[in-house]
Design an enzyme around this catalytic site. Sequence first.
Site, mmCIF file in Angstrom:
data_model
loop_
_atom_site.group_PDB
_atom_site.id
_atom_site.type_symbol
_atom_site.label_atom_id
_atom_site.label_comp_id
_atom_site.label_asym_id
_atom_site.label_seq_id
_atom_site.Cartn_x
_atom_site.Cartn_y
_atom_site.Cartn_z
ATOM 1 N N SER A 16 -16.579 15.503 -7.613
ATOM 2 C CA SER A 16 -16.487 16.361 -8.797
ATOM 3 C C SER A 16 -15.058 16.455 -9.307
ATOM 4 C CB SER A 16 -17.032 17.756 -8.486
ATOM 5 O OG SER A 16 -16.274 18.357 -7.455
ATOM 6 N N VAL A 65 -21.837 17.526 2.568
ATOM 7 C CA VAL A 65 -21.919 16.416 3.530
ATOM 8 C C VAL A 65 -22.138 16.889 4.971
ATOM 9 C CG1 VAL A 65 -20.588 14.739 2.154
ATOM 10 C CG2 VAL A 65 -19.396 16.211 3.802
ATOM 11 N N SER A 143 -6.893 7.876 4.974
ATOM 12 C CA SER A 143 -5.587 8.328 4.476
ATOM 13 C C SER A 143 -4.509 7.580 5.255
ATOM 14 C CB SER A 143 -5.429 9.830 4.719
ATOM 15 O OG SER A 143 -4.147 10.272 4.303
ATOM 16 N N TYR A 157 -6.153 17.282 10.516
ATOM 17 C CA TYR A 157 -6.536 16.395 9.398
ATOM 18 C C TYR A 157 -6.209 14.934 9.733
ATOM 19 C CZ TYR A 157 -6.247 14.139 4.812
ATOM 20 O OH TYR A 157 -6.393 13.268 3.748
ATOM 21 N N ALA A 159 -5.869 13.609 12.642
ATOM 22 C CA ALA A 159 -6.789 13.148 13.695
ATOM 23 C C ALA A 159 -8.139 12.770 13.072
ATOM 24 C CB ALA A 159 -6.968 14.239 14.744
HETATM 25 P P1 NAP Z 1 -10.012 17.225 -3.829
HETATM 26 O O1 NAP Z 1 -9.312 17.018 -5.107
HETATM 27 O O2 NAP Z 1 -9.852 18.514 -3.091
HETATM 28 O O3 NAP Z 1 -11.575 16.955 -4.051
HETATM 29 C C1 NAP Z 1 -12.447 17.050 -2.975
HETATM 30 C C2 NAP Z 1 -13.851 16.756 -3.462
HETATM 31 O O4 NAP Z 1 -14.722 16.806 -2.326
HETATM 32 C C3 NAP Z 1 -14.378 17.790 -4.435
HETATM 33 O O5 NAP Z 1 -15.266 17.165 -5.324
HETATM 34 C C4 NAP Z 1 -15.142 18.769 -3.528
HETATM 35 O O6 NAP Z 1 -16.111 19.470 -4.302
HETATM 36 C C5 NAP Z 1 -15.743 17.774 -2.536
HETATM 37 N N1 NAP Z 1 -16.100 18.311 -1.227
HETATM 38 C C6 NAP Z 1 -15.319 18.996 -0.358
HETATM 39 N N2 NAP Z 1 -16.016 19.332 0.732
HETATM 40 C C7 NAP Z 1 -17.278 18.836 0.571
HETATM 41 C C8 NAP Z 1 -18.455 18.854 1.327
HETATM 42 N N3 NAP Z 1 -18.521 19.492 2.519
HETATM 43 N N4 NAP Z 1 -19.551 18.232 0.863
HETATM 44 C C9 NAP Z 1 -19.525 17.603 -0.327
HETATM 45 N N5 NAP Z 1 -18.450 17.556 -1.117
HETATM 46 C C10 NAP Z 1 -17.325 18.164 -0.672
HETATM 47 O O7 NAP Z 1 -9.600 16.087 -2.760
HETATM 48 P P2 NAP Z 1 -8.869 14.683 -2.974
HETATM 49 O O8 NAP Z 1 -7.403 14.899 -2.904
HETATM 50 O O9 NAP Z 1 -9.437 13.966 -4.122
HETATM 51 O O10 NAP Z 1 -9.300 13.960 -1.603
HETATM 52 C C11 NAP Z 1 -10.485 13.167 -1.539
HETATM 53 C C12 NAP Z 1 -10.408 12.303 -0.295
HETATM 54 O O11 NAP Z 1 -9.213 11.530 -0.341
HETATM 55 C C13 NAP Z 1 -10.367 13.083 1.000
HETATM 56 O O12 NAP Z 1 -11.149 12.429 1.970
HETATM 57 C C14 NAP Z 1 -8.896 13.053 1.387
HETATM 58 O O13 NAP Z 1 -8.727 13.122 2.779
HETATM 59 C C15 NAP Z 1 -8.492 11.700 0.847
HETATM 60 N N6 NAP Z 1 -7.050 11.569 0.562
HETATM 61 C C16 NAP Z 1 -6.465 12.238 -0.467
HETATM 62 C C17 NAP Z 1 -5.110 12.026 -0.748
HETATM 63 C C18 NAP Z 1 -4.421 12.663 -1.934
HETATM 64 O O14 NAP Z 1 -3.214 12.389 -2.160
HETATM 65 N N7 NAP Z 1 -5.082 13.480 -2.722
HETATM 66 C C19 NAP Z 1 -4.357 11.155 0.052
HETATM 67 C C20 NAP Z 1 -4.987 10.505 1.104
HETATM 68 C C21 NAP Z 1 -6.332 10.703 1.347
HETATM 69 P P3 NAP Z 1 -16.818 20.833 -3.765
HETATM 70 O O15 NAP Z 1 -15.717 21.711 -3.252
HETATM 71 O O16 NAP Z 1 -17.548 21.381 -4.952
HETATM 72 O O17 NAP Z 1 -17.751 20.413 -2.679
#
Ligand code: NAP
Length: 259
Positions: A16, A65, A143, A157, A159
Amino acid sequence: MVNSCEGKSVIVTGASKGIGKGIAAVFARHGAKVLVVARNLDQADACAAELRAGGRQVSAFVGDVTNRSEMEEMARVAVERNGGIDILCANAGIFPQSKLEDMSGADWDTVLSTNVKGMHFSIQAALPALKRSKGGRIVLTSSITGPVTGFPGWAHYGASKAAQLGFMRTACIELAKYGITINAVLPGNIKTEGLTDLGADYERTMAASIPLKRLGSVDDIGHAAMFLASDQAGYITGQTLIVDGGQILPESLEALNQA
Ligand code: NAP
């Protein structure tokens, strides 16, 4: 790259906003039928509506999830709406911060149950349909934090993100007989809504520590995911693709500044 995702059915969990929304947008722009999954109904619907612009095939599903039966329902809905499941992007993840001294059992459970167990539940639910697809694909969002680097407050995180890769290396062997590949994208610092809220100064400082001198975009991750899900990547499985603008490479500040 030849576009091989046209008409494919794609599920993106955690889509989302942030990286998941970027992955969903890239697949939708390339003609895939995309199911956007998140827990918040309004945000999931708003995202799907935005990505549908220009006649693209995107719809929302509200699911957590960490809830196995909701993941099973997600898979059923993807098959019903989009005719099957060809690609699962297991992207949903959370990253609350807590220092070692303060980290509670509940903190561990929350992070591991979303980032590791939730990833598995989404894969398990999608498997029957992925097996029926000609060349099913699973792309994890891990990540650099954990598998390669560390950051204070993110021991649990990190881990969890390393655990995803341990899972992947066994899963790739188990899934190979079905022609299903599983790979992981390892993003560096990506410009999401959450990061934008931290302000321009924070962004400038972060960008200065990256050889390419910018944060990654959500499209950068979407393109990497689309490559790993493509027909052209059909012989790649159990592998990681770091997408970080070179962030992990300078061995010191000196190395970065001398360039
Ligand atoms: P974000 O902006 O916080 O978005 C997280 C998304 O996941 C939202 O759509 C949230 O919507 C959904 N979500 C969270 N918990 C959930 C659950 N239990 N079931 C279903 N949906 C869930 O996060 P992001 O930064 O885009 O990160 C996404 C992924 O990329 C993660 O796995 C993170 O570890 C990885 N990552 C991010 C970065 C970065 O720089 N941003 C870097 C490395 C890795 P709802 O809350 O409505 O469920």
